[in-house]
Design a protein around this motif. Structure first.
Motif, PDB file in Angstrom:
ATOM      1  N   ASP A 166      -9.698 -10.046   1.347  1.00 40.94           N
ATOM      2  CA  ASP A 166      -9.417  -8.971   0.458  1.00 40.94           C
ATOM      3  C   ASP A 166      -8.065  -9.499  -0.087  1.00 40.94           C
ATOM      4  N   PHE A 167      -7.967  -9.252  -1.341  1.00 36.55           N
ATOM      5  CA  PHE A 167      -6.588  -9.263  -1.932  1.00 36.55           C
ATOM      6  C   PHE A 167      -6.192  -7.787  -1.532  1.00 36.55           C
ATOM      7  N   VAL A 168      -4.804  -7.809  -1.302  1.00 38.17           N
ATOM      8  CA  VAL A 168      -4.324  -6.453  -0.713  1.00 38.17           C
ATOM      9  C   VAL A 168      -2.908  -6.041  -1.530  1.00 38.17           C
ATOM     10  N   LEU A 169      -2.738  -4.853  -2.074  1.00 36.18           N
ATOM     11  CA  LEU A 169      -1.546  -4.289  -2.577  1.00 36.18           C
ATOM     12  C   LEU A 169      -1.266  -3.312  -1.495  1.00 36.18           C
ATOM     13  N   CYS A 170      -0.226  -3.005  -1.024  1.00 39.34           N
ATOM     14  CA  CYS A 170      -0.013  -1.862  -0.076  1.00 39.34           C
ATOM     15  C   CYS A 170       1.459  -1.501   0.030  1.00 39.34           C
ATOM     16  N   PHE A 171       1.784  -0.262  -0.781  1.00 38.61           N
ATOM     17  CA  PHE A 171       3.099   0.095  -0.915  1.00 38.61           C
ATOM     18  C   PHE A 171       2.936   1.607  -0.510  1.00 38.61           C
ATOM     19  N   GLU A 172       3.958   2.201  -0.003  1.00 39.64           N
ATOM     20  CA  GLU A 172       4.355   3.661   0.293  1.00 39.64           C
ATOM     21  C   GLU A 172       3.999   4.539  -1.190  1.00 39.64           C
ATOM     22  N   ASP A 173       4.676   3.792  -2.129  1.00 39.69           N
ATOM     23  CA  ASP A 173       4.974   4.623  -3.605  1.00 39.69           C
ATOM     24  C   ASP A 173       3.664   4.207  -4.403  1.00 39.69           C
ATOM     25  N   LYS A 174       2.785   5.301  -4.683  1.00 39.30           N
ATOM     26  CA  LYS A 174       1.618   4.964  -5.523  1.00 39.30           C
ATOM     27  C   LYS A 174       2.078   4.422  -6.864  1.00 39.30           C
ATOM     28  N   ARG A 175       3.300   4.748  -7.346  1.00 39.72           N
ATOM     29  CA  ARG A 175       3.692   4.331  -8.535  1.00 39.72           C
ATOM     30  C   ARG A 175       4.083   2.794  -8.620  1.00 39.72           C
ATOM     31  N   ARG A 176       4.260   2.260  -7.565  1.00 37.84           N
ATOM     32  CA  ARG A 176       4.618   0.882  -7.129  1.00 37.84           C
ATOM     33  C   ARG A 176       3.208   0.071  -7.165  1.00 37.84           C
ATOM     34  N   VAL A 177       2.434   0.745  -6.540  1.00 36.20           N
ATOM     35  CA  VAL A 177       0.806   0.035  -6.504  1.00 36.20           C
ATOM     36  C   VAL A 177       0.424   0.028  -7.700  1.00 36.20           C
ATOM     37  N   THR A 178       0.477   1.115  -8.756  1.00 34.68           N
ATOM     38  CA  THR A 178      -0.138   0.829 -10.214  1.00 34.68           C
ATOM     39  C   THR A 178       0.676  -0.265 -10.806  1.00 34.68           C
ATOM     40  N   GLU A 179       2.070  -0.212 -10.716  1.00 31.61           N
ATOM     41  CA  GLU A 179       2.723  -0.992 -11.219  1.00 31.61           C
ATOM     42  C   GLU A 179       2.646  -2.566 -10.996  1.00 31.61           C
ATOM     43  N   TYR A 180       2.631  -2.774  -9.672  1.00 30.79           N
ATOM     44  CA  TYR A 180       2.213  -4.127  -9.432  1.00 30.79           C
ATOM     45  C   TYR A 180       0.863  -4.696  -9.749  1.00 30.79           C
ATOM     46  N   CYS A 181      -0.199  -3.799  -9.550  1.00 33.34           N
ATOM     47  CA  CYS A 181      -1.603  -3.853  -9.774  1.00 33.34           C
ATOM     48  C   CYS A 181      -1.490  -4.525 -11.251  1.00 33.34           C
ATOM     49  N   ASP A 182      -0.988  -3.745 -12.214  1.00 32.67           N
ATOM     50  CA  ASP A 182      -0.884  -4.101 -13.442  1.00 32.67           C
ATOM     51  C   ASP A 182      -0.284  -5.445 -13.907  1.00 32.67           C
ATOM     52  N   SER A 183       0.869  -5.710 -13.174  1.00 34.89           N
ATOM     53  CA  SER A 183       1.740  -6.851 -13.606  1.00 34.89           C
ATOM     54  C   SER A 183       0.878  -8.051 -12.578  1.00 34.89           C
ATOM     55  N   TYR A 184       0.599  -7.978 -11.507  1.00 39.19           N
ATOM     56  CA  TYR A 184       0.361  -9.093 -10.716  1.00 39.19           C
ATOM     57  C   TYR A 184      -1.107  -9.333 -10.381  1.00 39.19           C
ATOM     58  N   PHE A 185      -1.792  -8.196  -9.983  1.00 32.19           N
ATOM     59  CA  PHE A 185      -3.262  -8.263  -9.876  1.00 32.19           C
ATOM     60  C   PHE A 185      -3.981  -8.843 -10.784  1.00 32.19           C
ATOM     61  N   SER A 186      -3.805  -8.207 -12.027  1.00 30.44           N
ATOM     62  CA  SER A 186      -4.277  -8.734 -13.503  1.00 30.44           C
ATOM     63  C   SER A 186      -4.007 -10.247 -13.725  1.00 30.44           C
ATOM     64  N   ALA A 187      -2.815 -10.563 -13.316  1.00 34.52           N
ATOM     65  CA  ALA A 187      -2.298 -12.093 -13.448  1.00 34.52           C
ATOM     66  C   ALA A 187      -3.507 -13.020 -12.416  1.00 34.52           C
ATOM     67  N   MET A 188      -3.581 -12.446 -11.498  1.00 36.37           N
ATOM     68  CA  MET A 188      -4.533 -13.158 -10.374  1.00 36.37           C
ATOM     69  C   MET A 188      -6.085 -13.120 -10.804  1.00 36.37           C
ATOM     70  N   PHE A 189      -6.293 -12.050 -11.519  1.00 34.59           N
ATOM     71  CA  PHE A 189      -8.135 -11.964 -11.927  1.00 34.59           C
ATOM     72  C   PHE A 189      -8.034 -12.874 -12.985  1.00 34.59           C
TER      73      PHE A 189
END
Length: 352
Positions: free
Chosen positions: A227-250
């Protein structure tokens, strides 16, 4: 449940390769103190997508810096490596690590890497199937001998000799019906990457388990999900990093494997990659393929990841995890932060 850490050696940060390689390798060493069961790198070459050309060398360094964490090649790509050398390297690392090696094998899927090694993607099925049998015999007996279509090796005794059986310590990447069938027939544990809706993989998973039990008269081992994992307590950070970094990885994954090319249509043994390309070509498919990719991996708060695991386990049954925390240019301090949070909040729940 066993939970490991997968190292992708992706360099989207624009930092020197040497610095990036040291960061990723240091994370592998930290994995032991965090409580992970095993750790291992991919094998990829030549690009920013992933650059770890020698899993055995990297794991030898990790073995010297750790005491008990198991070490998995995740995976060594057989069509790019001489099976005689794979046997030698596996036995040597197993001796140095005092029996901690899990030998993971794959056949690769990127034309650019095959071409540089003078091999063809279309030949990978035959090359893997022949090499895997040679290697499996060699790591058990210390003798390598082959006279097949792709490999001619005179009877050779390996030194140093193996000191411990590799039974139940051999894994095969299985991302297609043909790979699933080979893994079950050879008695290998399977490793699957999260690449979309897991409901689509259930038929292959069930086929593997049924065939394995029929042939070997015992239950199949739990398969491994990377699995690729994004794990942060703050849901806003999860969304922000997903849009920035997971999209780049994809985007990197799609480019590296050429999902939008039609060459997979001529290669039935790469059906998973063909289906991903078709999904991206469909009306609205690119966005849906991306959203399915997110949904298939572990993206969310610690509580959401635990819930995601429980839902997935209901679909696919028992499995183990290889978690990849570093991708898409995510800065190292964030990689470490989320890996530590996962280890503190998610890992104990998964293993309980």
């Amino acid at each position: 449940m066993r939970v490991g850490m997968h190292l992708g050696y992706q360099n989207c940060n624009g930092i020197p390769d040497a610095e990036k390689f040291r960061q990723e390798t240091q994370l592998a060493i930290e994995a032991e103190a965090m409580g992970f069961d095993y750790v291992g790198p991919v094998e990829h070459h030549f690009t920013d997508y992933a650059a770890c050309p020698d899993p055995f060398g990297m794991l030898s360094y990790v073995a010297a810096k750790t005491n008990h964490i198991e070490l998995i090649t995740g995976a060594v790509i057989l069509p790019w490596n001489n099976p005689l050398r794979v046997v030698e390297q596996a036995i040597q690392l197993d001796i140095l690590s005092e029996g901690r090696l899990i030998l993971g094998m794959g056949r690769g899927a990127a034309r650019r890497e095959f071409r540089s090694f003078g091999a063809e993607l279309a030949d990978s099925r035959e090359m893997f199937d022949e090499a895997a049998l040679i290697i499996m015999e060699g790591i058990e007996t210390g003798i390598v001998e082959a006279d097949t279509k792709w490999y001619q090796i005179p009877r050779t005794e390996i030194r140093p000799r193996p000191f411990k059986s590799f039974k139940d310590r051999t894994v095969m990447v299985s991302m297609s019906p043909s790979s699933v069938e080979v893994a079950a027939r050879y008695g290998l544990q399977t490793l699957r990457f999260s690449q979309g809706d897991w409901r689509n993989a259930v038929p292959e998973i069930n086929s593997y388990r049924e065939t394995f039990e029929q042939l070997h008269k015992k239950a199949a081992p739990p398969f491994i999900i990377s699995d690729f994992v994004l794990c942060f307590e703050d849901k806003r950070r999860v969304t922000e990093y997903c849009d920035s970094y997971f999209s780049a990885m994809f985007a990197q994954v799609a480019n590296h494997y050429e999902f939008m090319s039609d060459h997979f249509k001529e290669l039935p043994s790469y059906s998973t990659y063909m289906l991903m390309g078709q999904a991206a070509e469909a009306a609205g498919g690119a966005d849906k393929a991306y959203r399915d990719y997110i949904a298939g991996n572990l993206i969310g708060t610690p509580e959401e990841l635990i819930e995601h695991h429980l839902e997935r386990a209901q679909m696919v049954g028992d499995y183990s995890i290889l978690a990849n925390f570093s991708f898409g240019g995510l800065p190292y301090e964030l990689v470490y932060e989320q890996a530590k949070l996962f280890a503190d909040k998610v890992l104990p729940k998964l293993k309980s």
